[in-house]
Scaffold this active site. Structure first.
Site, short mmCIF file in Angstrom:
data_model
loop_
_atom_site.label_atom_id
_atom_site.label_comp_id
_atom_site.label_asym_id
_atom_site.label_seq_id
_atom_site.Cartn_x
_atom_site.Cartn_y
_atom_site.Cartn_z
N ARG A 105 24.84 4.54 -4.16
CA ARG A 105 25.24 4.00 -2.86
C ARG A 105 26.11 4.96 -2.06
O ARG A 105 26.37 4.69 -0.88
CB ARG A 105 25.96 2.65 -3.05
CG ARG A 105 25.02 1.53 -3.50
CD ARG A 105 25.68 0.16 -3.45
NE ARG A 105 24.73 -0.92 -3.60
CZ ARG A 105 24.44 -1.53 -4.75
NH1 ARG A 105 25.05 -1.17 -5.87
NH2 ARG A 105 23.55 -2.50 -4.79
N GLY A 118 27.43 3.24 -18.31
CA GLY A 118 28.50 4.01 -17.69
C GLY A 118 29.72 3.14 -17.44
O GLY A 118 29.60 1.99 -17.05
N ASP A 163 30.70 1.13 -14.01
CA ASP A 163 30.48 -0.30 -13.79
C ASP A 163 31.17 -1.06 -14.91
O ASP A 163 30.51 -1.61 -15.79
CB ASP A 163 28.99 -0.59 -13.73
CG ASP A 163 28.32 0.17 -12.60
OD1 ASP A 163 28.44 -0.27 -11.46
OD2 ASP A 163 27.73 1.24 -12.85
N MET A 166 18.73 1.85 -12.17
CA MET A 166 17.99 1.47 -10.96
C MET A 166 17.50 2.73 -10.25
O MET A 166 17.11 2.68 -9.07
CB MET A 166 18.86 0.62 -10.04
CG MET A 166 19.26 -0.70 -10.69
SD MET A 166 19.54 -2.02 -9.52
CE MET A 166 20.88 -1.36 -8.57
N HIS A 198 23.83 9.26 -14.26
CA HIS A 198 22.66 8.82 -15.03
C HIS A 198 22.28 9.88 -16.05
O HIS A 198 22.00 9.57 -17.21
CB HIS A 198 21.46 8.60 -14.10
CG HIS A 198 21.64 7.54 -13.06
ND1 HIS A 198 21.69 7.84 -11.72
CD2 HIS A 198 21.79 6.20 -13.15
CE1 HIS A 198 21.83 6.72 -11.03
NE2 HIS A 198 21.92 5.71 -11.87
#
Ligand code: AMP
Length: 282
Positions: free
Chosen positions: A187, A147, A150, A30, A37
């Site tokens: 976040r 990853g 999550d 995202m 990432h």
């Protein structure tokens, strides 16, 4: 690096790469890139795969009152970072083109998507499975990079891939962390300085629990209680859940044995943070 917002162009480029004998690696994201990432991209590139990265803030995976509108976005920075890494194809679709008018299909992985994060984020994993199914159909990668940060997402997607017979291998990579243990997350940008000070508690509580299990603790209830105690209490931090589950079925365990995962979700001010730690019980 090829940059495109067109699904049709992705299909064409990937087919061309495959015709040149290349194998395809895919990193769905995202955006708002951090080292987590980038670690997935580096892994794909390190395996000499033709590496496709997608950036799409998927509205389907946000519940109505969640942070879709304020989710951090910075596609031009992401594009520059991906180019520096050596990514081959950067796909940033526009929402209207990605979900054409009238789009009604949903992919639901029963059970696995309804527990843990699925309980407090209704529809979240349905949104994740739907977008990833559509992306996998477009890119048709040999390897999908995810990853472990999550964890539940990896379980849901592995199950979907197996159930639908998709010909892709899943490579789950370790969680990349700050020096104090906080798992990198887009976040984390929501954390105020005081919340940021509390945030390393998550990883610390999980690591202390892991030590206890290694030294012989076998009661899941006791381990969960000690994790909660180490996390602290409102107003600094409020615990959404602390669970210990089987690593494949996500079913809660009582006596610790085999491959289990400690998972937690907390609220720290405006931020909702998750973390987890897999444990192989001796
Ligand atoms: P996101 O952009 O948050 O949807 O994440 C895209 C991919 O990066 C997912 O497979 C995530 O699990 C993975 N990811 C996110 N944070 C981290 C991290 N701290 N370490 C490793 N991978 C991560």
């Amino acid at each position: 690096m090829i940059v495109t917002s067109s699904a049709e162009a992705v299909g064409r480029r990937v087919r061309a790469a495959r015709a040149r004998g290349l194998r395809i690696g895919f990193v769905p994201t995202m955006g708002s890139f951090h080292e987590g990432h980038l670690s997935l991209m580096r892994r794909a590139l390190g395996e000499r795969l033709y590496t496709v990265v997608s950036v799409f803030v998927n509205p389907l995976q946000f519940a109505p009152r969640e942070d879709l509108a304020r989710y951090p976005r910075n596609v031009s920075r992401d594009r520059a970072l991906a180019r520096t890494e050596g990514v081959h194809l950067f796909f940033a679709p526009r929402e209207a083109a990605f979900y054409p008018p009238g789009f009604r299909t949903r992919v639901r992985v029963e059970g696995l998507g309804d527990v843990l994060d699925g309980r407090s984020r209704p529809g979240h994993f349905e949104g994740v499975a739907t977008v990833v199914a559509r992306l996998l159909h477009l890119v048709e990668p040999d390897v999908l990079f995810l990853g472990r940060k999550d964890f539940q997402q990896t379980v849901v997607l592995r199950r979907m891939i197996r159930d639908l017979g998709m010909p892709v291998r899943v490579d789950v990579r370790p969680t990349v962390r700050e020096r104090d243990g906080l798992a990198l997350s887009s976040r984390n940008a929501y954390l105020t300085p005081s919340a940021r000070n509390e945030a390393p508690r998550l990883h610390r509580a999980l690591m202390e629990a892991k030590v206890a299990i290694r030294s012989g603790e076998r009661s899941a209830a006791r381990v969960r209680r000690s994790i909660r105690a180490r996390l602290g209490a409102p107003p600094a931090l409020s615990v959404e859940y602390v669970e210990i589950v089987d690593a494949e079925t996500l079913e809660p365990v009582r006596r610790l044995a085999g491959r289990v995962v400690l998972l937690l979700a907390v609220r720290l001010g405006r931020a909702r943070l998750i973390d987890n730690e897999p444990v192989r019980v001796p």
